[in-house]
Design a protein around this motif. Sequence first.
Motif, PDB file in Angstrom:
ATOM      1  N   UNK A   1       0.804  -1.229   0.000  1.00 38.86           N
ATOM      2  CA  UNK A   1       0.000   0.000   0.000  1.00 38.86           C
ATOM      3  C   UNK A   1       0.838   1.281   0.000  1.00 38.86           C
ATOM      4  N   UNK A   2       1.951   1.273   0.716  1.00 41.38           N
ATOM      5  CA  UNK A   2       2.820   2.459   0.721  1.00 41.38           C
ATOM      6  C   UNK A   2       3.417   2.679  -0.663  1.00 41.38           C
ATOM      7  N   UNK A   3       3.835   1.607  -1.328  1.00 41.85           N
ATOM      8  CA  UNK A   3       4.343   1.742  -2.693  1.00 41.85           C
ATOM      9  C   UNK A   3       3.273   2.263  -3.644  1.00 41.85           C
ATOM     10  N   UNK A   4       2.043   1.818  -3.475  1.00 41.93           N
ATOM     11  CA  UNK A   4       0.946   2.297  -4.324  1.00 41.93           C
ATOM     12  C   UNK A   4       0.691   3.787  -4.120  1.00 41.93           C
ATOM     13  N   UNK A   5       0.731   4.242  -2.884  1.00 41.82           N
ATOM     14  CA  UNK A   5       0.522   5.662  -2.600  1.00 41.82           C
ATOM     15  C   UNK A   5       1.655   6.496  -3.178  1.00 41.82           C
ATOM     16  N   UNK A   6       2.897   6.011  -3.034  1.00 43.30           N
ATOM     17  CA  UNK A   6       4.033   6.726  -3.620  1.00 43.30           C
ATOM     18  C   UNK A   6       3.936   6.783  -5.143  1.00 43.30           C
ATOM     19  N   UNK A   7       3.491   5.700  -5.759  1.00 45.02           N
ATOM     20  CA  UNK A   7       3.327   5.687  -7.215  1.00 45.02           C
ATOM     21  C   UNK A   7       2.228   6.654  -7.643  1.00 45.02           C
ATOM     22  N   UNK A   8       1.151   6.727  -6.875  1.00 51.15           N
ATOM     23  CA  UNK A   8       0.078   7.669  -7.170  1.00 51.15           C
ATOM     24  C   UNK A   8       0.574   9.108  -7.093  1.00 51.15           C
ATOM     25  N   UNK A   9       1.306   9.433  -6.036  1.00 55.79           N
ATOM     26  CA  UNK A   9       1.826  10.797  -5.889  1.00 55.79           C
ATOM     27  C   UNK A   9       2.824  11.137  -6.990  1.00 55.79           C
ATOM     28  N   UNK A  10       3.682  10.187  -7.341  1.00 52.64           N
ATOM     29  CA  UNK A  10       4.640  10.421  -8.428  1.00 52.64           C
ATOM     30  C   UNK A  10       3.904  10.601  -9.750  1.00 52.64           C
ATOM     31  N   UNK A  11       2.876   9.815  -9.992  1.00 53.18           N
ATOM     32  CA  UNK A  11       2.093   9.944 -11.217  1.00 53.18           C
ATOM     33  C   UNK A  11       1.362  11.262 -11.297  1.00 53.18           C
ATOM     34  N   UNK A  12       0.804  11.702 -10.181  1.00 55.41           N
ATOM     35  CA  UNK A  12       0.145  13.013 -10.166  1.00 55.41           C
ATOM     36  C   UNK A  12       1.138  14.121 -10.467  1.00 55.41           C
ATOM     37  N   UNK A  13       2.295  14.038  -9.845  1.00 51.40           N
ATOM     38  CA  UNK A  13       3.310  15.068 -10.053  1.00 51.40           C
ATOM     39  C   UNK A  13       3.812  15.100 -11.476  1.00 51.40           C
ATOM     40  N   UNK A  14       4.123  13.948 -12.031  1.00 48.55           N
ATOM     41  CA  UNK A  14       4.638  13.895 -13.405  1.00 48.55           C
ATOM     42  C   UNK A  14       3.564  14.308 -14.401  1.00 48.55           C
ATOM     43  N   UNK A  15       2.355  13.815 -14.203  1.00 51.08           N
ATOM     44  CA  UNK A  15       1.284  14.143 -15.135  1.00 51.08           C
ATOM     45  C   UNK A  15       0.909  15.613 -15.125  1.00 51.08           C
ATOM     46  N   UNK A  16       0.866  16.194 -13.954  1.00 50.11           N
ATOM     47  CA  UNK A  16       0.431  17.593 -13.858  1.00 50.11           C
ATOM     48  C   UNK A  16       1.557  18.563 -14.166  1.00 50.11           C
ATOM     49  N   UNK A  17       2.733  18.312 -13.605  1.00 46.20           N
ATOM     50  CA  UNK A  17       3.816  19.281 -13.725  1.00 46.20           C
ATOM     51  C   UNK A  17       4.633  19.101 -14.999  1.00 46.20           C
TER      52      UNK A  17
END
Length: 77
Positions: A33-49
Amino acid sequence: MSATKRPTDKKRRSAGRLMMLIVWIGVKVLFVPVLCILALLAGLGIGYAVLGKQEWSDVFDWNTWKHMYDLIFEGSR
């Protein structure tokens, strides 16, 4: 000369060993679950920024995501 065998009784675990077992099970359960949350945050950051060419600081602003939600679901109410 033969080596003495250790008892295989699992009920006779020391308190430190039992605590280490509990910690290890907790780490294994929380790892995915921690890896999934980190992947979600990284995906949000890369996709948006990166892809959206916006500011990195806006990625975690609640109003940004509320605005996107309003744009997506504008006509469904």
